[in-house]
Design a protein around this motif. Structure first.
Motif, PDB file in Angstrom:
ATOM      1  N   PRO A  50       0.815  -1.223   0.000  1.00  0.00           N
ATOM      2  CA  PRO A  50       0.000   0.000   0.000  1.00  0.00           C
ATOM      3  C   PRO A  50       0.846   1.271   0.000  1.00  0.00           C
ATOM      4  CG  PRO A  50      -0.905  -1.591   1.534  1.00  0.00           C
ATOM      5  CD  PRO A  50       0.422  -2.132   1.097  1.00  0.00           C
ATOM      6  N   ALA A  51       1.975   1.242   0.701  1.00  0.00           N
ATOM      7  CA  ALA A  51       2.866   2.402   0.693  1.00  0.00           C
ATOM      8  C   ALA A  51       3.440   2.632  -0.701  1.00  0.00           C
ATOM      9  CB  ALA A  51       3.991   2.198   1.709  1.00  0.00           C
ATOM     10  N   PHE A  52       3.760   1.545  -1.395  1.00  0.00           N
ATOM     11  CA  PHE A  52       4.276   1.673  -2.757  1.00  0.00           C
ATOM     12  C   PHE A  52       3.203   2.229  -3.687  1.00  0.00           C
ATOM     13  CE2 PHE A  52       5.075   0.035  -7.030  1.00  0.00           C
ATOM     14  CZ  PHE A  52       6.384   0.453  -7.232  1.00  0.00           C
ATOM     15  N   ASN A  53       1.964   1.787  -3.505  1.00  0.00           N
ATOM     16  CA  ASN A  53       0.870   2.328  -4.309  1.00  0.00           C
ATOM     17  C   ASN A  53       0.666   3.814  -4.037  1.00  0.00           C
ATOM     18  OD1 ASN A  53      -0.968   0.195  -5.923  1.00  0.00           O
ATOM     19  ND2 ASN A  53      -0.042  -0.818  -4.160  1.00  0.00           N
ATOM     20  N   GLY A  54       0.822   4.201  -2.778  1.00  0.00           N
ATOM     21  CA  GLY A  54       0.738   5.622  -2.460  1.00  0.00           C
ATOM     22  C   GLY A  54       1.825   6.420  -3.158  1.00  0.00           C
ATOM     23  N   LEU A  55       3.004   5.823  -3.274  1.00  0.00           N
ATOM     24  CA  LEU A  55       4.098   6.479  -3.984  1.00  0.00           C
ATOM     25  C   LEU A  55       3.783   6.615  -5.468  1.00  0.00           C
ATOM     26  CD1 LEU A  55       6.970   7.649  -3.859  1.00  0.00           C
ATOM     27  CD2 LEU A  55       7.843   5.332  -4.222  1.00  0.00           C
ATOM     28  N   LEU A  56       3.105   5.616  -6.040  1.00  0.00           N
ATOM     29  CA  LEU A  56       2.714   5.699  -7.449  1.00  0.00           C
ATOM     30  C   LEU A  56       1.757   6.865  -7.692  1.00  0.00           C
ATOM     31  CD1 LEU A  56       2.168   2.008  -8.648  1.00  0.00           C
ATOM     32  CD2 LEU A  56       4.077   3.536  -9.143  1.00  0.00           C
ATOM     33  N   LEU A  57       0.867   7.115  -6.733  1.00  0.00           N
ATOM     34  CA  LEU A  57      -0.036   8.256  -6.871  1.00  0.00           C
ATOM     35  C   LEU A  57       0.731   9.572  -6.794  1.00  0.00           C
ATOM     36  CD1 LEU A  57      -3.215   7.366  -4.760  1.00  0.00           C
ATOM     37  CD2 LEU A  57      -3.083   7.701  -7.227  1.00  0.00           C
ATOM     38  N   LEU A  58       1.643   9.635  -5.861  1.00  0.00           N
ATOM     39  CA  LEU A  58       2.381  10.875  -5.644  1.00  0.00           C
ATOM     40  C   LEU A  58       3.426  11.117  -6.723  1.00  0.00           C
ATOM     41  CD1 LEU A  58       2.927  13.255  -3.687  1.00  0.00           C
ATOM     42  CD2 LEU A  58       4.604  11.785  -2.545  1.00  0.00           C
ATOM     43  N   PHE A  59       4.102  10.063  -7.123  1.00  0.00           N
ATOM     44  CA  PHE A  59       5.221  10.188  -8.065  1.00  0.00           C
ATOM     45  C   PHE A  59       5.163   9.029  -9.057  1.00  0.00           C
ATOM     46  CE2 PHE A  59       9.887   9.795  -9.016  1.00  0.00           C
ATOM     47  CZ  PHE A  59      10.010  11.018  -9.664  1.00  0.00           C
ATOM     48  N   PRO A  60       4.325   9.136 -10.084  1.00  0.00           N
ATOM     49  CA  PRO A  60       4.103   8.009 -11.011  1.00  0.00           C
ATOM     50  C   PRO A  60       5.226   7.834 -12.032  1.00  0.00           C
ATOM     51  CG  PRO A  60       2.796   9.884 -11.687  1.00  0.00           C
ATOM     52  CD  PRO A  60       3.468  10.290 -10.403  1.00  0.00           C
ATOM     53  N   LYS A  61       6.406   7.627 -11.537  1.00  0.00           N
ATOM     54  CA  LYS A  61       7.540   7.411 -12.438  1.00  0.00           C
ATOM     55  C   LYS A  61       7.563   5.978 -12.943  1.00  0.00           C
ATOM     56  CE  LYS A  61      12.606   7.422 -12.596  1.00  0.00           C
ATOM     57  NZ  LYS A  61      13.863   7.667 -11.845  1.00  0.00           N
ATOM     58  N   TRP A  62       7.271   5.024 -12.042  1.00  0.00           N
ATOM     59  CA  TRP A  62       7.339   3.610 -12.403  1.00  0.00           C
ATOM     60  C   TRP A  62       5.937   3.111 -12.741  1.00  0.00           C
ATOM     61  CZ3 TRP A  62       9.054   5.659  -7.741  1.00  0.00           C
ATOM     62  CH2 TRP A  62      10.427   5.906  -7.677  1.00  0.00           C
ATOM     63  N   LEU A  63       5.678   2.883 -14.015  1.00  0.00           N
ATOM     64  CA  LEU A  63       4.383   2.389 -14.465  1.00  0.00           C
ATOM     65  C   LEU A  63       4.609   1.171 -15.346  1.00  0.00           C
ATOM     66  CD1 LEU A  63       2.643   5.782 -15.376  1.00  0.00           C
ATOM     67  CD2 LEU A  63       2.384   4.452 -13.274  1.00  0.00           C
ATOM     68  N   SER A  64       3.727   0.194 -15.208  1.00  0.00           N
ATOM     69  CA  SER A  64       3.883  -1.032 -15.981  1.00  0.00           C
ATOM     70  C   SER A  64       2.522  -1.682 -16.189  1.00  0.00           C
ATOM     71  CB  SER A  64       4.824  -2.009 -15.268  1.00  0.00           C
ATOM     72  OG  SER A  64       4.901  -3.240 -15.959  1.00  0.00           O
ATOM     73  N   PHE A  65       2.383  -2.378 -17.306  1.00  0.00           N
ATOM     74  CA  PHE A  65       1.137  -3.096 -17.574  1.00  0.00           C
ATOM     75  C   PHE A  65       1.089  -4.419 -16.819  1.00  0.00           C
ATOM     76  CE2 PHE A  65       4.143  -5.040 -20.366  1.00  0.00           C
ATOM     77  CZ  PHE A  65       3.716  -6.343 -20.555  1.00  0.00           C
ATOM     78  N   ASP A  66       2.224  -4.853 -16.252  1.00  0.00           N
ATOM     79  CA  ASP A  66       2.283  -6.147 -15.573  1.00  0.00           C
ATOM     80  C   ASP A  66       3.255  -6.051 -14.402  1.00  0.00           C
ATOM     81  OD1 ASP A  66       2.543  -8.781 -14.763  1.00  0.00           O
ATOM     82  OD2 ASP A  66       2.362  -9.577 -16.795  1.00  0.00           O
ATOM     83  N   TRP A  67       2.713  -6.205 -13.171  1.00  0.00           N
ATOM     84  CA  TRP A  67       3.531  -6.133 -11.961  1.00  0.00           C
ATOM     85  C   TRP A  67       3.636  -7.495 -11.276  1.00  0.00           C
ATOM     86  CZ3 TRP A  67       6.146  -1.858 -10.180  1.00  0.00           C
ATOM     87  CH2 TRP A  67       5.823  -0.623 -10.750  1.00  0.00           C
ATOM     88  N   THR A  68       3.418  -8.577 -12.000  1.00  0.00           N
ATOM     89  CA  THR A  68       3.445  -9.896 -11.377  1.00  0.00           C
ATOM     90  C   THR A  68       4.884 -10.361 -11.154  1.00  0.00           C
ATOM     91  OG1 THR A  68       3.292 -10.916 -13.567  1.00  0.00           O
ATOM     92  CG2 THR A  68       1.229 -10.538 -12.380  1.00  0.00           C
ATOM     93  N   MET A  69       4.995 -11.613 -10.682  1.00  0.00           N
ATOM     94  CA  MET A  69       6.285 -12.245 -10.392  1.00  0.00           C
ATOM     95  C   MET A  69       7.064 -11.397  -9.384  1.00  0.00           C
ATOM     96  SD  MET A  69       7.198 -13.715 -14.205  1.00  0.00           S
ATOM     97  CE  MET A  69       8.576 -14.707 -13.633  1.00  0.00           C
ATOM     98  N   ASP A  70       8.321 -11.126  -9.652  1.00  0.00           N
ATOM     99  CA  ASP A  70       9.157 -10.379  -8.713  1.00  0.00           C
ATOM    100  C   ASP A  70       9.415  -8.961  -9.202  1.00  0.00           C
ATOM    101  OD1 ASP A  70       9.476 -12.328  -6.733  1.00  0.00           O
ATOM    102  OD2 ASP A  70      11.024 -13.344  -7.907  1.00  0.00           O
TER     103      ASP A  70
END
Length: 251
Positions: A50-70
Motif C-alpha cells: 500500500p505504501a508503494f501504491n501511495g508512492l505511485l499516486l504521488l510520483f508516477p515514475k514507475w508504471l507497468s502493464f504487468d507487476w506480477t512475479m518479482d
C-alpha cells in the motif's frame, strides 16, 4: 464514522458478490508473496505494497502493464530499508486521521459549552431558546476536518479490498485499483492548495502549475507506451524483465 464503516461493508459485499462469494484462483507467479511460507515475509511485503501504491499516486515514475512475479522484490527481513518507508507512510496517515478526529471532538465539546454572545454580553446555552443577539460558533475547523477526513476515506477505503487483508488477490500491484483512491488524492491536493493559498498565494499558484505540468507531461509520455503491443511490452522490460522480455519475444 458510522457511514465510513457502512460504506466499507457495502464495498466488500459488492466485491465478494462479483467474485461469486469465493476466493480468487491465481497462479503463484501472479502474487508470489501470497504463497510464501514465511509469515514475516507476507507481513512485511503486504504492508509495504500500500505504501508503494501511495508512492505511485504521488510520483508516477514507475508504471507497468504487468507487476506480477518479482517486479517488486519481497521483503524478507525487518532490516530491509523499505520498511522505513512503510513506517513513514502509515505514520503520516495515522497523524492525519488523529488530527481530524481531535479537531472534530474539540468542536463538539465547544458546541455543548455555554458561550457568551457577541454584542449583548448575555450567556447563551444550546438548551435554551435562541436570544435576539448573534450567538455563533465557528465551524471552519469542523468543516475543514470533515473534508480532510472524507478525502482520506476516499483515498483509503476503496483500496482496502486490494491489500490482501481479507483475501489474497491475483496481482502484486495493479494501477487500475488506484482509480477511485486517486479521487481522494486529488481532494487532498485541493485542500493543501487552499490552505497554502491563504498565506502564500504566489507560491501556491506556482506549485499548482508545476504539479499540473508534471502530471500532464507524464501522461503524455506514458501514452506512447500504449501506442501498440510492441511499445507496451518494451515499456514493461525495465519494471518486470522476465515478463516484459517474454511478451516481447512472443510478440
Amino acid at each position: 464514522m458510522c457511514w465510513i464503516g457502512a460504506g466499507l461493508i457495502v464495498l466488500l459485499a459488492c466485491r465478494l458478490q462479483v467474485m461469486g462469494l469465493t476466493t480468487p484462483n491465481f497462479a503463484t507467479s501472479d502474487n508470489p508473496t501470497a504463497r510464501s511460507p514465511s509469515f514475516l515475509t507476507r507481513l512485511l511485503t503486504f504492508t509495504y505494497l500500500p505504501a508503494f501504491n501511495g508512492l505511485l499516486l504521488l510520483f508516477p515514475k514507475w508504471l507497468s502493464f504487468d507487476w506480477t512475479m518479482d517486479a517488486i522484490p519481497r521483503l524478507t527481513s525487518i532490516f530491509d530499508s523499505r520498511n522505513l518507508f512503510t513506517i513513514l507512510f502509515y505514520g503520516l496517515i495515522y497523524l492525519a486521521i488523529s488530527k481530524c478526529l481531535r479537531e472534530l471532538r474539540s468542536q463538539e465539546i465547544l458546541k455543548k459549552r455555554p458561550r457568551k454572545c457577541r454584542g449583548c454580553g448575555q450567556i447563551s446555552n444550546n438548551n435554551n431558546y435562541p436570544s435576539l443577539c448573534e450567538c455563533t460558533t465557528p465551524s471552519r475547523i469542523s468543516r475543514s476536518s470533515e473534508t480532510l477526513l472524507l478525502s482520506l476515506s476516499i483515498l483509503i477505503v476503496p483500496f482496502i479490498p486490494a491489500t490482501n487483508l481479507f483475501f489474497y488477490v491475483g496481482f502484486v500491484v495493479a494501477e487500475r485499483v488506484l482509480y477511485l483512491p486517486s479521487v481522494g488524492y486529488c481532494l487532498l491536493l485541493g485542500i493543501g492548495y487552499a490552505r497554502l493559498a491563504r498565506s502564500r498565494y504566489l507560491l501556491s499558484r506556482a506549485a499548482l502549475a508545476l504539479l499540473v505540468l508534471t502530471y500532464s507531461a507524464r501522461t503524455y509520455i506514458r501514452n506512447f507506451d500504449w501506442k501498440d503491443e510492441e511499445a507496451l511490452y518494451k515499456s514493461g522490460i525495465n519494471i518486470n524483465p522476465p515478463k516484459g522480455i517474454k511478451y516481447f519475444i512472443l510478440y
